[in-house]
Design a protein around this motif. Structure first.
Motif, PDB file in Angstrom:
ATOM      1  N   ARG A 246       5.657 -12.694   1.725  1.00  0.00           N
ATOM      2  CA  ARG A 246       5.049 -12.351   0.434  1.00  0.00           C
ATOM      3  C   ARG A 246       5.367 -10.923   0.018  1.00  0.00           C
ATOM      4  NH1 ARG A 246       0.527 -15.467  -0.838  1.00  0.00           N
ATOM      5  NH2 ARG A 246      -0.675 -13.614  -1.323  1.00  0.00           N
TER       6      ARG A 246
ATOM      7  N   LEU B 287       4.371 -10.377  -3.885  1.00  0.00           N
ATOM      8  CA  LEU B 287       3.052 -10.976  -4.079  1.00  0.00           C
ATOM      9  C   LEU B 287       2.041 -10.160  -3.296  1.00  0.00           C
ATOM     10  CD1 LEU B 287       3.424 -14.874  -4.013  1.00  0.00           C
ATOM     11  CD2 LEU B 287       3.010 -13.371  -5.957  1.00  0.00           C
TER      12      LEU B 287
ATOM     13  N   ASN C  75       8.744 -10.796  -2.262  1.00  0.00           N
ATOM     14  CA  ASN C  75       8.721 -10.878  -3.737  1.00  0.00           C
ATOM     15  C   ASN C  75       7.498 -10.179  -4.321  1.00  0.00           C
ATOM     16  OD1 ASN C  75       6.739 -12.723  -3.130  1.00  0.00           O
ATOM     17  ND2 ASN C  75       7.555 -14.358  -4.413  1.00  0.00           N
TER      18      ASN C  75
ATOM     19  N   ARG D 262      11.560 -11.599 -10.061  1.00  0.00           N
ATOM     20  CA  ARG D 262      10.985 -12.797  -9.439  1.00  0.00           C
ATOM     21  C   ARG D 262      11.663 -14.076  -9.935  1.00  0.00           C
ATOM     22  NH1 ARG D 262       5.416 -10.601 -10.058  1.00  0.00           N
ATOM     23  NH2 ARG D 262       4.818  -9.671  -8.068  1.00  0.00           N
TER      24      ARG D 262
END
Lengths: 251, 496
Positions: free
Chosen positions: A53, A58, A56, A85
């Motif tokens: 995660r 997140l 990207n 993204r």
């Protein structure tokens, strides 16, 4: 495909992630080349999902760099991140399909809204992808009426619709009934053989052994071993990895 | 109703604190030459706006004349004369007796005439004309009690009703200390309370008492035998400092007195409207069907206020919910304070505050004030409903959407809100149903909604229960219709 010298698509340098007092990722330094399939394995709680995660954004890394095609993602603003993204598809353990949209609407949403594709083009792409994952007859169904395996295949198609350069898989088969694991792994294997760059967090050792170009073994916040699957599974170097493999074989 | 008086007091206090009545201590007397601009302003706009509470026959009451509710009575004849002498048109604004002086102080009306007694207390906040009429106090009682009730003293241990804020209210409070005092806003409610044995007598101004007794079966008026507390009789109220208007009105009153117009002309005229109360033709005119236009108009206003408020409330609620969930501390703070404050204060006070309080800065018409207050109020409740809906959506939905490259706002618009809406639909439906019902409070500032119209029908027909029953059924039809509509859309949102 198995090309170690190609330009790295993804590269992390001194990646560190802290949740409160809990140091999940301590110091990660790795790179992913174009077309490579990486399988990230390790015991639960090792930080595998968190690492994925962070790739990207997140999860925002506490420190360190995440380079995508040479660009440091930790320095980008929201808008630039959205743009990046688009090129990094992600598949989640719990599928996360949009329940208020049909299968084909799920797939078309991002191409139409983000890339501004016209409806006909997006529909054609979606139909092609559905065929690729073997669900062309489910286009107008709502997610709730699909099995877990079918939902995960739709989720893969949805990610592919943006034509990403990298696909990130976060334990894509962990939430599935055993009889459905195969259909999802098959789709992923096809994808790998077409040359897609993939980072896969998984507990499917068979998949790691047969499909991965490289296995990363993660434990205690570090990548302990990075090796070709054959080497790793037959001759693990660290005690941590030996211990882990022994437990898996017992099961 | 006592609570209402307290809230009104609050509004008045705010009004006073805002320093509007700065010239409060100016003593007015009828011989003072006028230096103010009030009269010239009235002349400039060509109309004299008069506030009154038309439930006070024969002073002022409403009558269904050719399908339209008109305010008639002695006070209206006097107002006509005053306006005529000023050379302007007469415009009548109806409102609750309690709201009249506030309306005068906040400039909603130019003068107030409502059988209002001139008292030193009232004279502190408004200027009065000379007294135009003085009458004694009566009690309205049931015919069957005629033998036992002779004066207020016979009512020890019993309940006496009076209009809140009236002279009779204070007389009962001060003198009939052994009786229970029940205050209500409307004389028509008091009559209804008497007929249904909620109270045993009503203290009323003599001509009013006689008018009600004459027009209502089974009621009589007797002398209340209150001690005189120095009442000076009824006078016209003007804003503090409006000496020019006072002078002009006094001239008209002097002429009225000289020609004895009240007894010769005004009271008999008012009696003519009242006298028809028991005749057969009047009964036909008083059937509810004759008042259908009133109910239709009321439903129209109620639906209009509700519809506009639902839309604005929903948009505002969405905005507040997003602000509350945002990471921006200022936006979050504003939203939280707004929601807590609005939910923590009664809608009635909010309506009064917007109409009277905000009215000091900008003059907002009653209907618009009502819509604004109801919308702002609804927004706070809707915000909480929407926030709970947004929070109910799993975080995975946001992550999936963001990982596809959708921005924060696109995610909200295409992924979160549509799902949240489906989850909160029943709660939203509840909110909208209660909005229709709560919108009835706008009637206190004179918005002509369903409640307001049913009050008029009550006053016109001297029938208490029937208009209420019809009003109740009409509200039910509206709310039931809305909940069916919500159900229909809920069905369409189900995805299987």
């Amino acid at each position: 495909m198995n090309n170690e010298t190609a330009t790295p698509v993804l590269e992390v340098k001194h990646l560190k992630k802290v949740f409160g007092k809990n140091e999940v990722l301590k110091d990660i330094n790795e790179q992913v080349s174009n077309g490579q399939v990486i399988c990230l394995i390790g015991p639960s709680g090792a930080g595998k999902s968190t690492f994925l995660r962070c790739l990207n954004m997140l999860d925002q890394p506490t420190s360190g760099e995440v380079l995508f095609e040479g660009q440091d993602l930790t320095k980008l603003d929201d808008k630039q991140l959205d743009k990046t993204r688009e090129n990094m598809g992600m598949v989640f353990q719990s599928f996360n399909l949009f329940p208020h949209k049909t299968v084909i609407e799920n797939i078309k949403l991002a191409p139409v809204k983000v890339k501004g594709e016209d409806d006909a083009t997006a529909t054609a792409t979606a139909e092609k992808l559905l065929k690729q994952v073997g669900l062309e007859n489910k286009a107008d169904a709502f997610p709730a009426s699909l099995s877990g395996g079918q939902q995960q295949r739709v989720a893969i198609a949805r990610a592919l619709a943006m034509n990403p350069k990298v696909m990130l898989f976060d334990e894509p088969t962990s939430a599935l009934d055993p009889e459905m694991v195969g259909e999802v792994l098959k789709v992923m294997q096809d994808l790998a053989s077409e040359g897609m760059t993939m980072v896969v967090v998984t507990h499917e050792m068979g998949f790691a052994r047969n499909v991965a170009d490289k296995v990363w073994f993660m434990a205690d916040g570090y990548i302990q071993e990075s090796a070709e699957p054959k080497t790793f599974f037959e001759h693990p170097e660290t005690d941590r990895a030996k211990d882990f493999l022994a437990k898996i074989l017992e099961a | 109703m006592k609570k209402f008086a307290k809230w009104l007091l609050l509004v008045v206090t705010i009004v006073v604190t805002l320093g509007v009545t700065g010239n409060m201590n100016t003593k007015a007397d009828s011989n003072t030459p006028a230096t103010d601009q009030y009269l010239s302003k009235v002349k400039a706009k060509g109309e004299l706006v008069v506030g009154t509470s038309p439930d006070f026959p024969p002073y002022e009451f409403t009558k269904n004349i050719n399908g339209k509710s008109k305010v008639v009575g002695m006070d209206m004849e006097i107002s006509k004369k005053v306006a005529h002498d000023m050379g302007v048109k007469l415009v009548i604004r109806r409102m609750d007796f309690d709201s009249l002086l506030v309306a005068l102080q906040t400039g909603k009306v130019d003068m107030v005439i409502a059988g209002m007694s001139k008292t030193p207390k009232r004279a502190k906040s408004v200027d009065f004309s000379n007294v135009y009429y003085k009458a004694g106090e009566d009690l309205v009682i049931k015919k069957s009690d005629l033998k036992t009730i002779k004066s207020y003293k016979s009512l020890a241990g019993k309940a006496i009703g009076a209009q809140t804020g009236s002279i009779q209210y204070n007389l009962v409070k001060n003198q009939a200390t052994k009786s229970t005092l029940k205050g209500m806003d409307k004389d028509t409610d008091l009559i209804l309370a008497l007929q249904t044995n909620k109270i045993d007598a009503i203290a009323l101004d003599q001509p009013t008492a006689e008018a009600y007794a004459k027009n209502t079966d089974g009621l009589v008026a007797i002398n209340a035998h209150f001690k005189d507390e120095g009442e000076q009789g009824s006078a016209i109220a003007f804003p503090k400092g409006a000496q020019s208007l006072v002078n002009s009105a006094n001239k008209s009153i002097a002429e009225i007195k000289a020609k004895n117009l009240i007894h010769k002309q005004y009271l008999p005229n008012a009696g003519k409207y009242l006298a028809t109360g028991k005749s057969k033709s009047a009964k036909a005119a008083n059937s509810m069907w004759a008042y259908k236009d009133f109910f239709v108009a009321g439903v129209g206003y109620t639906l209009m206020i509700s519809a506009v408020s639902v839309v604005i409330g929903f948009l505002l609620g969405t905005l507040l919910a997003l602000m509350r969930l945002s990471k921006n501390k200022i936006a979050n703070g504003i939203s939280v304070s707004y929601i807590e404050f609005v939910r923590g204060t009664p809608l009635m006070v909010q309506i009064l505050f917007i109409y009277f309080g905000l009215g000091l800065v900008v003059n907002i018409p009653a209907l618009l004030s009502g819509i604004i207050a109801v919308s702002l109020n609804s927004g706070a409740y809707v915000a909480e409903v929407i926030r709970s809906g947004i929070s109910s959506i799993a975080v995975g939905q946001t992550e999936a959407s963001r990982s596809l490259g959708l921005s924060r706002s696109m995610t909200m618009r295409f992924i979160i809100l549509p799902q949240a809406m489906k989850n909160i639909w029943p709660a939203l439906g509840n909110e909208f149903v209660s909005l229709i019902k709560e919108s009835s409070i706008v009637s206190i500032i004179g918005v002509k909604d369903l409640i307001y119209q049913s009050r008029i029908v009550q006053a016109d027909t001297y029938r208490g229960v029937m208009p209420l029953l019809i009003t109740m059924i009409l509200y039910f039809i509206m709310t039931f219709g809305l909940s069916r509509l919500m159900k229909f859309f809920e069905g369409r949102m189900t995805h299987e």
